[in-house]
Design a protein around this motif. Sequence first.
Motif, mmCIF file in Angstrom:
data_model
loop_
_atom_site.group_PDB
_atom_site.id
_atom_site.type_symbol
_atom_site.label_atom_id
_atom_site.label_comp_id
_atom_site.label_asym_id
_atom_site.label_seq_id
_atom_site.Cartn_x
_atom_site.Cartn_y
_atom_site.Cartn_z
ATOM 1 N N GLY A 40 0.821 -1.214 0.000
ATOM 2 C CA GLY A 40 0.000 0.000 0.000
ATOM 3 C C GLY A 40 0.848 1.253 0.000
ATOM 4 N N LEU A 41 1.916 1.230 0.755
ATOM 5 C CA LEU A 41 2.832 2.375 0.767
ATOM 6 C C LEU A 41 3.506 2.531 -0.586
ATOM 7 C CD1 LEU A 41 4.038 4.609 2.491
ATOM 8 C CD2 LEU A 41 5.818 3.015 3.177
ATOM 9 N N LEU A 42 3.897 1.432 -1.182
ATOM 10 C CA LEU A 42 4.492 1.471 -2.515
ATOM 11 C C LEU A 42 3.499 2.032 -3.533
ATOM 12 C CD1 LEU A 42 7.062 0.680 -4.083
ATOM 13 C CD2 LEU A 42 5.943 -1.502 -4.575
ATOM 14 N N PHE A 43 2.254 1.622 -3.434
ATOM 15 C CA PHE A 43 1.204 2.147 -4.309
ATOM 16 C C PHE A 43 1.077 3.651 -4.163
ATOM 17 C CE2 PHE A 43 -3.224 3.549 -4.582
ATOM 18 C CZ PHE A 43 -3.471 3.293 -5.921
ATOM 19 N N PHE A 47 2.330 4.905 -7.685
ATOM 20 C CA PHE A 47 1.232 4.916 -8.631
ATOM 21 C C PHE A 47 0.295 6.111 -8.469
ATOM 22 C CE2 PHE A 47 -2.986 3.496 -10.068
ATOM 23 C CZ PHE A 47 -2.683 3.297 -11.397
ATOM 24 N N ALA A 48 -0.018 6.497 -7.255
ATOM 25 C CA ALA A 48 -0.985 7.568 -7.029
ATOM 26 C C ALA A 48 -0.539 8.904 -7.642
ATOM 27 C CB ALA A 48 -1.275 7.710 -5.538
ATOM 28 N N PRO A 49 0.702 9.359 -7.472
ATOM 29 C CA PRO A 49 1.102 10.610 -8.131
ATOM 30 C C PRO A 49 1.089 10.496 -9.659
ATOM 31 C CG PRO A 49 2.665 10.061 -6.417
ATOM 32 C CD PRO A 49 1.758 8.884 -6.581
ATOM 33 N N LEU A 50 1.483 9.340 -10.171
ATOM 34 C CA LEU A 50 1.472 9.142 -11.609
ATOM 35 C C LEU A 50 0.052 9.210 -12.152
ATOM 36 C CD1 LEU A 50 3.098 8.363 -14.143
ATOM 37 C CD2 LEU A 50 2.627 5.981 -13.568
ATOM 38 N N ARG A 51 -0.869 8.593 -11.459
ATOM 39 C CA ARG A 51 -2.265 8.607 -11.895
ATOM 40 C C ARG A 51 -2.851 10.015 -11.856
ATOM 41 N NH1 ARG A 51 -7.270 7.770 -9.041
ATOM 42 N NH2 ARG A 51 -8.851 7.280 -10.583
#
Length: 74
Positions: A40-43, A47-51
Amino acid sequence: MIEDSTAEIYRYGLARMLEIGEAVLTDFVICFGMGMVKEGLLFLVLFAPLRSYLVGDTLFVITSYAAKYYPVIF
């Protein structure tokens, strides 16, 4: 204090901050419940900023289109 001309901007910023905070908290709760805190931390970090950078308002456009043509769903 806050001027009337900038009050709407502050309200928008506060609303976005609360929405993002709620999303992050929900992510951690779900990841903790599944025993996947590292993932979750890796996500969140990768991924979250990229999205948010790549998607922009696309989600709004998609949901507006879907709400127009498929009102039962929304």
